[in-house]
Design an enzyme around this catalytic site. Structure first.
Site, PDB file in Angstrom:
ATOM      1  N   LYS A 202       0.863  -1.188   0.000  1.00  0.00           N
ATOM      2  CA  LYS A 202       0.000   0.000   0.000  1.00  0.00           C
ATOM      3  C   LYS A 202       0.894   1.231   0.000  1.00  0.00           C
ATOM      4  CE  LYS A 202      -3.712   2.344   2.490  1.00  0.00           C
ATOM      5  NZ  LYS A 202      -4.594   2.324   3.692  1.00  0.00           N
ATOM      6  N   LYS A 262      -2.244  -1.560  -3.652  1.00  0.00           N
ATOM      7  CA  LYS A 262      -3.090  -0.368  -3.601  1.00  0.00           C
ATOM      8  C   LYS A 262      -2.218   0.876  -3.668  1.00  0.00           C
ATOM      9  CE  LYS A 262      -6.606   1.901  -0.727  1.00  0.00           C
ATOM     10  NZ  LYS A 262      -7.313   1.907   0.568  1.00  0.00           N
TER      11      LYS A 262
END
Length: 338
Positions: A202, A262
């Site tokens: 992320k 992400k």
């Protein structure tokens, strides 16, 4: 070097495989179906639907509406829904204590959705940022995000979600060691069948802005004394690729069943590298900023909305993703079924 005229190579006409829809479908390498989609959804404590200004077409849903959405997901063939909370700002504090409230909006939404459509999987975000007044994913002390005290809160949150009926815990906080701690806690509580999809890679990204609007996140750098103005000390540097593989390897070793990258579209290279390196079920999150850009351009007539939705989602499959978490899930499923 002299290149011979095309006529000298009569077999090399690749356009033969593009000349009609039926042959294009027959030789298609990557296929997107509703089964590849996880519906990203924000639930709130009030009644009805509340539109999110920065995400045209997306609304915060009440618990009752979320249950109806679960039924819709089942009809559309969408396997799972990822839920995120919006709570009253007055209930937020520096430690995110409401994150593990067994009577809170997330617990209530899980139960209602499972009652309405038990065949649809429910995935829950394990992170404190929707519940903290400072908007960070962890506990702050003297301007520093504390790793281990944050994990203690995450364990409480994850256990509450699992006990309410959540199928997949998705820790998005990026604290070191949280997957192992959650797995150990689940095993100890007799919840060994609950899965973990780790937000393994992320990145500290500019593409999260509309999501922060959707959940009513606290503003970074304000309010609490020592509130850092960004999340760069725990989310990944956008310049790094090898580091993502190290993060994924650690989370797999700690017990993650699936991993996620992400944001999605700006990091398709990371998706591809993770799939190739680990052969693990790997998902991509088409985040709020990606959604907002497509919708803004479409509403201005600059791109074809329906084609852009499916093309963007297809890109994740082409990169090797097992599936995509996206706010477009119900729209895409309808388009795919058309």
């Amino acid at each position: 070097m002299t290149i011979a005229p095309l006529a000298a190579y009569p077999a090399l006409r690749l356009r033969r495989l593009r000349q009609a829809d039926w042959i294009r479908r027959l030789v298609r390498e990557s296929v997107l179906t509703p089964a590849d989609l996880i519906w990203s959804m924000v639930v709130h404590e009030g009644e009805g639907e509340v539109p999110v200004a920065s995400m045209p077409g997306v609304s915060r849903l009440s618990v009752k509406e979320a249950a109806k959405a679960a039924v819709e997901a089942r009809k559309l063939g969408i396997p799972a829904i990822a839920i995120f909370p919006h709570i009253d700002g007055a209930k937020k504090d520096a430690s995110g204590l409401m994150a593990h409230d067994p009577n809170g909006v997330i617990a209530n939404a899980i139960k209602a959705m499972k009652d309405a459509a038990p065949e649809v999987g429910i995935m829950c975000d394990v992170a404190l940022d929707p519940f903290t007044d400072h908007g960070h994913d962890g506990v702050i002390e003297n301007g520093k995000i504390l790793n281990d005290p944050t994990i203690e809160r995450l364990i409480q949150q994850g256990l509450m979600q699992a006990q309410a009926g959540c199928d997949i815990l998705a820790p998005s906080d990026m604290m070191d060691g949280r997957c192992g701690a959650l797995r150990q806690a689940l095993e100890g509580a007799g919840l060994q069948d609950v899965m973990i999809m780790s937000y393994a890679a992320k990145y500290a990204s500019a593409f999260y802005g509309p999501y922060r609007d959707a959940i009513g996140s606290g503003k970074l750098g304000t309010g609490s004394v020592g509130n850092p103005g960004d999340k760069k000390t725990y989310q990944m540097d956008s310049a790094n690729s090898d580091e993502a593989l190290r993060e994924v390897a650690l989370d797999i070793a700690e017990g993650a069943d699936m991993v996620m990258v992400k944001p999605g579209m700006p990091y398709l290279d990371i998706v591809s590298r993770v799939v190739e390196a680990f052969a693990m079920p790997t998902f991509a999150f088409q985040v709020s900023g990606e959604y907002a850009m497509i919708m803004a351009a479409a509403q201005n007539g600059w791109i074809d909305e329906e084609r852009a939705i499916l093309e963007s989602l297809g890109g994740f499959k082409r990169a090797g993703a097992a599936g995509v978490i996206t706010y477009f899930a119900p729209r895409a499923a309808r388009l795919l079924g058309a």
